[in-house]
Design a protein around this motif. Structure first.
Motif, PDB file in Angstrom:
ATOM      1  N   GLY A  15       1.048  -1.188   0.219  1.00 42.88           N
ATOM      2  CA  GLY A  15      -0.226   0.197  -0.021  1.00 42.88           C
ATOM      3  C   GLY A  15       0.432   1.023   0.106  1.00 42.88           C
ATOM      4  N   SER A  16       0.142   2.750   0.661  1.00 42.60           N
ATOM      5  CA  SER A  16       0.671   3.410  -0.283  1.00 42.60           C
ATOM      6  C   SER A  16       0.376   4.920   1.202  1.00 42.60           C
ATOM      7  CB  SER A  16       0.634   4.110  -1.610  1.00 42.60           C
ATOM      8  OG  SER A  16       0.455   3.173  -2.344  1.00 42.60           O
ATOM      9  N   LEU A  17       1.048   6.206   1.252  1.00 41.98           N
ATOM     10  CA  LEU A  17       0.761   6.549   3.033  1.00 41.98           C
ATOM     11  C   LEU A  17       1.278   7.936   1.788  1.00 41.98           C
ATOM     12  CD1 LEU A  17       1.108   5.043   6.375  1.00 41.98           C
ATOM     13  CD2 LEU A  17      -0.824   6.472   5.018  1.00 41.98           C
ATOM     14  N   ARG A  18       1.022   8.966   1.999  1.00 42.03           N
ATOM     15  CA  ARG A  18       1.996  10.273   2.310  1.00 42.03           C
ATOM     16  C   ARG A  18       1.966  10.586   3.946  1.00 42.03           C
ATOM     17  NH1 ARG A  18      -0.301  15.721  -0.974  1.00 42.03           N
ATOM     18  NH2 ARG A  18      -1.349  15.685   0.292  1.00 42.03           N
ATOM     19  N   LEU A  19       2.963  11.352   4.295  1.00 40.85           N
ATOM     20  CA  LEU A  19       3.315  11.778   5.324  1.00 40.85           C
ATOM     21  C   LEU A  19       3.377  13.144   5.133  1.00 40.85           C
ATOM     22  CD1 LEU A  19       5.371   9.247   6.864  1.00 40.85           C
ATOM     23  CD2 LEU A  19       3.536   8.874   7.380  1.00 40.85           C
ATOM     24  N   SER A  20       3.040  14.149   6.458  1.00 43.58           N
ATOM     25  CA  SER A  20       2.584  15.748   6.220  1.00 43.58           C
ATOM     26  C   SER A  20       3.617  16.247   7.077  1.00 43.58           C
ATOM     27  CB  SER A  20       1.844  16.063   5.922  1.00 43.58           C
ATOM     28  OG  SER A  20       1.019  15.651   4.287  1.00 43.58           O
ATOM     29  N   CYS A  21       4.089  16.856   7.005  1.00 41.94           N
ATOM     30  CA  CYS A  21       5.076  17.706   8.468  1.00 41.94           C
ATOM     31  C   CYS A  21       4.697  19.189   8.328  1.00 41.94           C
ATOM     32  CB  CYS A  21       6.465  17.389   8.419  1.00 41.94           C
ATOM     33  SG  CYS A  21       7.542  18.777   9.416  1.00 41.94           S
ATOM     34  N   GLU A  22       4.140  20.383   8.992  1.00 47.89           N
ATOM     35  CA  GLU A  22       3.656  21.360   9.229  1.00 47.89           C
ATOM     36  C   GLU A  22       4.534  22.616   9.863  1.00 47.89           C
ATOM     37  OE1 GLU A  22      -0.593  21.947   9.584  1.00 47.89           O
ATOM     38  OE2 GLU A  22      -0.494  24.020   9.675  1.00 47.89           O
ATOM     39  N   ALA A  23       4.968  23.067   9.367  1.00 47.83           N
ATOM     40  CA  ALA A  23       6.142  23.769   9.743  1.00 47.83           C
ATOM     41  C   ALA A  23       5.396  25.282  10.586  1.00 47.83           C
ATOM     42  CB  ALA A  23       7.366  23.777   9.048  1.00 47.83           C
ATOM     43  N   SER A  24       5.927  25.344  11.346  1.00 45.45           N
ATOM     44  CA  SER A  24       5.607  26.990  11.801  1.00 45.45           C
ATOM     45  C   SER A  24       6.754  27.334  13.215  1.00 45.45           C
ATOM     46  CB  SER A  24       4.180  27.458  12.663  1.00 45.45           C
ATOM     47  OG  SER A  24       4.096  26.283  13.978  1.00 45.45           O
ATOM     48  N   GLY A  25       6.668  28.724  13.314  1.00 45.18           N
ATOM     49  CA  GLY A  25       7.890  28.973  13.652  1.00 45.18           C
ATOM     50  C   GLY A  25       8.924  29.366  13.102  1.00 45.18           C
ATOM     51  N   PHE A  26       9.236  29.693  12.662  1.00 47.80           N
ATOM     52  CA  PHE A  26      10.328  30.261  11.434  1.00 47.80           C
ATOM     53  C   PHE A  26      10.477  30.218  10.281  1.00 47.80           C
ATOM     54  CE2 PHE A  26      11.169  25.530   9.405  1.00 47.80           C
ATOM     55  CZ  PHE A  26      10.710  24.783  10.356  1.00 47.80           C
ATOM     56  N   THR A  27      11.020  30.620   9.301  1.00 50.28           N
ATOM     57  CA  THR A  27      10.772  30.893   8.243  1.00 50.28           C
ATOM     58  C   THR A  27      10.793  29.330   6.763  1.00 50.28           C
ATOM     59  OG1 THR A  27      11.631  33.104   8.241  1.00 50.28           O
ATOM     60  CG2 THR A  27      11.626  32.404   5.829  1.00 50.28           C
ATOM     61  N   PHE A  28      10.211  29.026   6.563  1.00 51.93           N
ATOM     62  CA  PHE A  28      10.572  27.403   6.440  1.00 51.93           C
ATOM     63  C   PHE A  28      11.181  27.443   5.104  1.00 51.93           C
ATOM     64  CE2 PHE A  28       9.425  23.105   6.088  1.00 51.93           C
ATOM     65  CZ  PHE A  28       8.703  23.199   4.709  1.00 51.93           C
ATOM     66  N   ASP A  29      11.190  28.431   4.336  1.00 54.56           N
ATOM     67  CA  ASP A  29      12.174  28.219   3.163  1.00 54.56           C
ATOM     68  C   ASP A  29      13.186  28.788   3.174  1.00 54.56           C
ATOM     69  OD1 ASP A  29       9.735  30.754   1.258  1.00 54.56           O
ATOM     70  OD2 ASP A  29      11.303  30.440   3.368  1.00 54.56           O
ATOM     71  N   ASP A  30      14.014  28.996   4.676  1.00 51.73           N
ATOM     72  CA  ASP A  30      15.052  29.286   4.745  1.00 51.73           C
ATOM     73  C   ASP A  30      16.132  27.776   4.757  1.00 51.73           C
ATOM     74  OD1 ASP A  30      15.245  32.743   6.267  1.00 51.73           O
ATOM     75  OD2 ASP A  30      15.540  32.465   4.208  1.00 51.73           O
ATOM     76  N   TYR A  31      15.086  26.794   4.911  1.00 53.31           N
ATOM     77  CA  TYR A  31      16.091  25.375   5.323  1.00 53.31           C
ATOM     78  C   TYR A  31      15.685  24.294   4.712  1.00 53.31           C
ATOM     79  CZ  TYR A  31      16.648  28.589  10.077  1.00 53.31           C
ATOM     80  OH  TYR A  31      16.873  28.584  10.739  1.00 53.31           O
ATOM     81  N   ARG A  66      10.937   4.146  -3.791  1.00 53.08           N
ATOM     82  CA  ARG A  66       9.207   3.792  -3.615  1.00 53.08           C
ATOM     83  C   ARG A  66       9.110   5.035  -2.827  1.00 53.08           C
ATOM     84  NH1 ARG A  66       8.830   0.270   0.888  1.00 53.08           N
ATOM     85  NH2 ARG A  66      11.325   0.633   1.560  1.00 53.08           N
ATOM     86  N   SER A  67       9.571   5.910  -2.479  1.00 51.45           N
ATOM     87  CA  SER A  67       9.496   7.570  -2.424  1.00 51.45           C
ATOM     88  C   SER A  67       9.376   8.716  -2.760  1.00 51.45           C
ATOM     89  CB  SER A  67       9.383   7.261  -0.605  1.00 51.45           C
ATOM     90  OG  SER A  67       9.418   6.209  -0.366  1.00 51.45           O
ATOM     91  N   THR A  68       8.916   9.477  -2.939  1.00 50.50           N
ATOM     92  CA  THR A  68       8.833  11.183  -2.997  1.00 50.50           C
ATOM     93  C   THR A  68       8.980  11.950  -1.798  1.00 50.50           C
ATOM     94  OG1 THR A  68       8.475  10.188  -5.117  1.00 50.50           O
ATOM     95  CG2 THR A  68       8.616  12.413  -4.640  1.00 50.50           C
ATOM     96  N   VAL A  69      10.040  12.385  -1.762  1.00 50.09           N
ATOM     97  CA  VAL A  69       9.869  13.772  -1.272  1.00 50.09           C
ATOM     98  C   VAL A  69       9.630  14.974  -1.417  1.00 50.09           C
ATOM     99  CG1 VAL A  69      12.324  13.934  -1.108  1.00 50.09           C
ATOM    100  CG2 VAL A  69      10.747  15.000   1.003  1.00 50.09           C
ATOM    101  N   GLN A  81       6.224  11.011   0.568  1.00 55.08           N
ATOM    102  CA  GLN A  81       4.829  10.141  -0.389  1.00 55.08           C
ATOM    103  C   GLN A  81       5.845   8.373  -0.100  1.00 55.08           C
ATOM    104  OE1 GLN A  81       1.476   9.908  -1.797  1.00 55.08           O
ATOM    105  NE2 GLN A  81       1.654   7.981  -1.976  1.00 55.08           N
ATOM    106  N   MET A  82       5.082   7.521   0.206  1.00 52.05           N
ATOM    107  CA  MET A  82       5.606   6.305   0.501  1.00 52.05           C
ATOM    108  C   MET A  82       4.739   5.507  -0.771  1.00 52.05           C
ATOM    109  SD  MET A  82       7.005   6.095   4.389  1.00 52.05           S
ATOM    110  CE  MET A  82       8.350   5.153   3.732  1.00 52.05           C
ATOM    111  N   ASN A  83       5.220   4.185  -1.812  1.00 51.03           N
ATOM    112  CA  ASN A  83       4.822   3.838  -1.975  1.00 51.03           C
ATOM    113  C   ASN A  83       4.875   1.938  -1.552  1.00 51.03           C
ATOM    114  OD1 ASN A  83       2.809   5.641  -3.310  1.00 51.03           O
ATOM    115  ND2 ASN A  83       4.981   6.440  -4.903  1.00 51.03           N
ATOM    116  N   SER A  84       4.500   1.077  -2.428  1.00 48.67           N
ATOM    117  CA  SER A  84       4.946  -0.051  -2.405  1.00 48.67           C
ATOM    118  C   SER A  84       5.410  -0.812  -0.807  1.00 48.67           C
ATOM    119  CB  SER A  84       6.168  -0.733  -3.406  1.00 48.67           C
ATOM    120  OG  SER A  84       4.927  -0.338  -5.047  1.00 48.67           O
TER     121      SER A  84
END
Length: 115
Positions: A15-31, A66-69, A81-84
């Motif tokens: 099977g497949s799953l998509r994991l998420s990570c929501e960031a806050s408190g800093f400038t996300f696209d600096d890292y 099998r995966s895509t970040v 995104q994790m597959n297989s």
């Protein structure tokens, strides 16, 4: 700084799953950001990384192919995104911010691969 993972759960092998990570408190696209996992009774395993702009991605051999970040900097969110999926993918998955090391971590989301 806060990192909150979601999207884990019980999934059957293949099977497949998509994991998420929501960031806050800093400038996300600096890292750059990373995904790390810990299987039951085992140590931490780095699994994937992505540059601040998303153009460069990196994978451990264990999930490569099998995966895509990815990331959405407008939404301050990191994805995996994790597959297989295999039983050996069962683990708690953490996202972490990368500076000279991984300085902030989320609390993780549990992925269980089982029939």
């Amino acid at each position: 700084v806060q990192l909150v993972e979601s999207g884990g759960g019980l999934v059957q092998p293949g099977g497949s799953l998509r994991l998420s990570c929501e960031a806050s408190g800093f400038t996300f696209d600096d890292y750059a950001m990373e995904w790390v996992r810990q299987a039951p009774g085992k140590g931490l395993e780095w699994v994937s990384g992505i540059s601040w702009h998303g153009y460069n991605t990196y994978y451990a051999e264990s999930i490569n192919g099998r995966s895509t970040v990815s990331r959405d900097n407008a939404r301050n969110t990191l994805y995996l995104q994790m597959n297989s999926l295999k039983s050996e993918d069962t683990a708690i998955y953490y996202c972490a911010r990368l500076t000279n090391g991984m300085d902030y971590w989320g609390k993780g989301t549990l992925v269980t691969v089982s029939s």
